[in-house]
Enzyme design. Structure first.
Site, short mmCIF file in Angstrom:
data_model
loop_
_atom_site.label_atom_id
_atom_site.label_comp_id
_atom_site.label_asym_id
_atom_site.label_seq_id
_atom_site.Cartn_x
_atom_site.Cartn_y
_atom_site.Cartn_z
N ILE A 22 -12.87 -27.78 -11.12
CA ILE A 22 -11.76 -27.39 -10.24
C ILE A 22 -12.08 -27.59 -8.77
CG2 ILE A 22 -10.78 -25.75 -11.88
CD1 ILE A 22 -12.10 -23.50 -10.28
N ASP A 162 -20.06 -18.54 5.88
CA ASP A 162 -19.13 -19.69 5.86
C ASP A 162 -17.71 -19.16 5.70
OD1 ASP A 162 -18.19 -22.30 5.82
OD2 ASP A 162 -18.56 -22.57 3.68
#
Length: 263
Positions: A22, A162
């Site tokens: 995915i 992040d």
């Protein structure tokens, strides 16, 4: 995605375990499967699980690569397990970790939702509202909730590393209600340093500005409202720490502007 990576995962899981790719990033590849890592197939109840795999990097010496993969996989797993226990903080539940081979199994968010309800990352969520009403009350409420999640993370002395709008997943709770989850802690850490928290906030700010520049000022205001509220709820100590974080955030922002001007 290379056939080599697919072959590695297939051999690791055995042919009896179906999986579907995915997402792919610089560090890892993400798959889904309906087979639990420990439970027999008949007891999996057709639930979906996420598998995050760190494939070998050919540019690194094999022994160094194995050591780094083990360290990073184990660090992310430990961090997820700790974050999941913080009241109010929403992260996927850790199911299993194979640090030696670079695999993490985690909960699939939005499992019980119908296909048309689903879930979205924050970036796509904001794009979804942009053509019709970018200042919809649902957007405001959701961004305040996102800010609260980041505030809870930082207040408990953890940093994401992040923090982009792609690493914030929104799960629909009702027709006009979305619950944010923080995901992908591959660069996450335990940290009480205001510098790390300021950098987290700056990274998210740049992500919002780069993809939703027309509405970024309002979106940032709503995010920071939720973030600040978490600190303010902790009395004088919270107010003091909030001031320190916001001051460092401004410093990080100024350094980022200078770098962009210099080129």
């Amino acid at each position: 995605m290379s056939e080599e990576i697919v072959s590695r995962v297939s051999n690791y899981l055995t042919p009896q375990v179906p999986f579907k790719a995915i997402a792919q990033g610089a560090e890892a590849v993400v798959f889904t499967t309906n087979v639990h890592p420990y439970l027999p197939a008949k007891d999996s109840n057709n639930k979906t699980y996420v598998i995050k795999y760190r494939p070998p990097k050919r540019y690194r010496h094999p022994s160094i690569d194995r050591s780094l993969t083990k360290h990073r996989t184990l660090s992310e797993s430990r961090l997820l397990a700790k974050l999941f226990l913080i009241p109010g903080l929403k992260v996927p539940q850790l199911i299993a970790c194979d640090a030696y081979n670079g695999y993490i199994w985690i909960e699939f968010l939005g499992e019980d939702l119908p296909n048309d309800a689903g879930f979205s990352n924050l970036k796509n969520f904001l794009w979804m509202f942009a053509p019709s009403d970018p200042y919809d009350p649902i957007v405001k409420e959701t961004l305040i909730k996102v800010g609260e999640q980041i505030g809870l993370l930082h207040w408990n002395d953890y940093c994401h590393g992040d923090l982009t709008s792609s690493n914030i997943v929104l799960v629909r709770e009702g027709p006009e209600s979305w619950q944010p989850y923080l995901i992908d802690f591959g660069l996450g850490s335990t940290s009480n340093m205001v510098e790390d928290k300021g950098v987290d906030l700056y990274v998210l700010e740049r992500a919002i500005v780069s993809t939703h520049s027309l509405f970024a000022d309002t979106y940032k205001e709503w995010l920071m409202h939720g973030f600040c509220q978490v600190y303010k709820n902790n009395g004088a100590e919270g107010e003091k720490k909030l001031k320190e974080v916001l001051n460092r955030f401004q410093e990080v922002r100024m350094r980022g502007r200078k770098r962009s001007m210099i080129g």
